[in-house]
Design an enzyme around this catalytic site. Structure first.
Site, short mmCIF file in Angstrom:
data_model
loop_
_atom_site.label_atom_id
_atom_site.label_comp_id
_atom_site.label_asym_id
_atom_site.label_seq_id
_atom_site.Cartn_x
_atom_site.Cartn_y
_atom_site.Cartn_z
N GLY A 43 0.81 -1.20 0.00
CA GLY A 43 0.00 0.00 0.00
C GLY A 43 0.85 1.26 0.00
O GLY A 43 2.03 1.24 -0.34
N ALA A 44 0.21 2.39 0.40
CA ALA A 44 0.85 3.71 0.31
C ALA A 44 1.40 3.89 -1.10
O ALA A 44 2.57 4.19 -1.30
CB ALA A 44 1.93 3.87 1.37
N LEU A 45 0.54 3.70 -2.08
CA LEU A 45 0.96 3.60 -3.47
C LEU A 45 1.48 4.91 -4.02
O LEU A 45 1.01 5.99 -3.68
CB LEU A 45 -0.22 3.12 -4.33
CG LEU A 45 -0.85 1.78 -3.91
CD1 LEU A 45 -1.99 1.43 -4.86
CD2 LEU A 45 0.18 0.67 -3.87
N HIS A 46 2.49 4.80 -4.89
CA HIS A 46 3.08 5.95 -5.56
C HIS A 46 3.31 5.59 -7.02
O HIS A 46 2.94 4.50 -7.48
CB HIS A 46 4.38 6.38 -4.87
CG HIS A 46 5.36 5.26 -4.65
ND1 HIS A 46 5.98 4.59 -5.68
CD2 HIS A 46 5.82 4.69 -3.50
CE1 HIS A 46 6.78 3.67 -5.19
NE2 HIS A 46 6.71 3.70 -3.87
N HIS A 49 4.75 2.15 -7.94
CA HIS A 49 3.77 1.06 -7.97
C HIS A 49 2.93 1.12 -9.25
O HIS A 49 2.63 0.09 -9.86
CB HIS A 49 2.83 1.15 -6.76
CG HIS A 49 3.48 0.96 -5.44
ND1 HIS A 49 3.62 1.97 -4.53
CD2 HIS A 49 4.04 -0.13 -4.87
CE1 HIS A 49 4.21 1.52 -3.45
NE2 HIS A 49 4.50 0.24 -3.63
N GLY A 159 9.77 -4.03 -8.41
CA GLY A 159 10.57 -2.87 -8.76
C GLY A 159 12.05 -3.07 -8.48
O GLY A 159 12.43 -3.74 -7.51
N GLN A 160 12.88 -2.46 -9.31
CA GLN A 160 14.33 -2.58 -9.16
C GLN A 160 14.84 -1.96 -7.87
O GLN A 160 15.90 -2.33 -7.36
CB GLN A 160 15.04 -1.91 -10.35
CG GLN A 160 16.56 -1.99 -10.29
CD GLN A 160 17.22 -1.08 -11.29
OE1 GLN A 160 16.82 -1.04 -12.46
NE2 GLN A 160 18.23 -0.33 -10.86
N GLN A 165 15.98 -7.85 -2.67
CA GLN A 165 14.74 -8.58 -2.40
C GLN A 165 14.26 -9.30 -3.66
O GLN A 165 13.80 -10.45 -3.59
CB GLN A 165 13.68 -7.61 -1.91
CG GLN A 165 12.32 -8.23 -1.67
CD GLN A 165 11.34 -7.22 -1.11
OE1 GLN A 165 11.51 -6.72 -0.01
NE2 GLN A 165 10.31 -6.90 -1.87
#
Length: 297
Positions: A43-46, A49, A159-160, A165
């Site tokens: 969440g807390a999308l930007h 995302h 995401g890079q 991870q």
């Protein structure tokens, strides 16, 4: 089936809260041989995302986004408590983006009886994020495994920015023979170079002004390496002359082999490397990286 709808701009978003509900909904797509893309988030999308979501929508028939703040991947309880939770705003954004399904499970839904197993990623646990966030990769691997089993996507998008991870997730997919492709989307940045992150929301205006120095440091280190500079000298100069004067003390600033994240003292021409950094700005931990291929200029 637990299902509720969120409507905005004439787009209805299907949101599921339980594992049986989301699996039942996906079953119809699978019987039609629809290609399913998964974008796991906390969440807390930007915009970072959203780039993952847009890549999925370009390539896949169905895009499912998961929103779950995974408690077992936080080694710092305070970090978990302060992690931004903006579900209503996130759902509005996902509706605008035309996402097909959102899975928003509770902690009890994902971990009804707690966790009794543990992953060990060997040397990956001893460097960078593995070293400074003990148990982090285990928590990531467990939740990602569960999401892969629940959704059974064809491609999962990451995401890079979370490069190490992603490497762990790729190892997980390979070792456990998940029939899933992992697609890594380049880091999305602000115009001043700062990597987009949900944690950026916690920075004060003053902290936000200095945060781009992380990426500028990575870029300067890369340029000096490509000019034949000595890594140890480059690293020490970056810390002492760029970061420390503005009270940024990196947890790590390291050159690693992109293939296995082993620490490197000096790059060999023709190989791919990453320079990775983690640092606290106003008690907010930010990470970033830059990938390059060593060679002669």
């Amino acid at each position: 089936m637990h299902l509720f709808s969120y409507s905005i701009s004439k787009q209805t978003l299907e949101i599921h809260e339980t594992i049986p509900a989301v699996k039942q909904h996906l079953r119809a797509f699978k019987t039609q041989n629809k290609a399913i893309g998964l974008v796991p988030t906390m969440g807390a999308l930007h915009q970072g995302h959203l780039e993952l979501i847009r890549q999925s929508k370009k390539q896949m028939d169905v895009t499912i986004v998961t929103i779950f703040v995974n408690p077992i991947q936080f080694n710092n309880p305070e970090d978990l408590q302060k992690y931004p939770r903006t579900l209503e705003a996130d759902l509005a954004v996902l509706s605008e983006e035309g996402v097909d399904i959102v899975f928003v499970p509770s902690e009890k839904e994902i971990y009804p009886e707690g966790i009794f197993m543990e992953f060990d990623f060997g040397t990956m646990e001893q460097v960078l994020e593995g070293r400074f966030r003990p148990g982090h990769f285990n928590g990531v691997a467990i939740v990602v495994s569960k999401l892969f089993h629940i959704v059974q996507p064809d491609i999962a998008f990451f995401g890079q920015k979370d490069l190490q991870q992603v490497s762990v997730v790729k190892r997980l997919v390979s070792d456990l023979s998940f029939g899933i492709e992992i697609e890594v989307v380049p880091t999305v940045r602000e115009t001043d170079g700062l990597a987009l992150s949900s944690r950026n929301q916690r920075l004060s205006p003053e902290g936000r002004k200095i945060a781009p120095l992380l990426y500028k440091t990575l870029t300067k280190c890369k340029d000096e390496l490509l000019m034949g500079g000595d890594w140890l000298k480059i690293k020490n100069n970056a810390i002492k002359k760029i970061l420390n004067p503005i009270e940024i003390n990196p947890e790590y600033l390291e050159l690693v082999d992109e293939a296995d994240f082993s620490l490197v003292q000096q790059p060999i021409p023709g190989k791919s490397y990453a320079i990775c950094i983690a640092a606290y700005i106003e008690q907010v931990r930010l990470i970033d990286n830059i990938i390059f291929r060593s060679g002669h200029i």
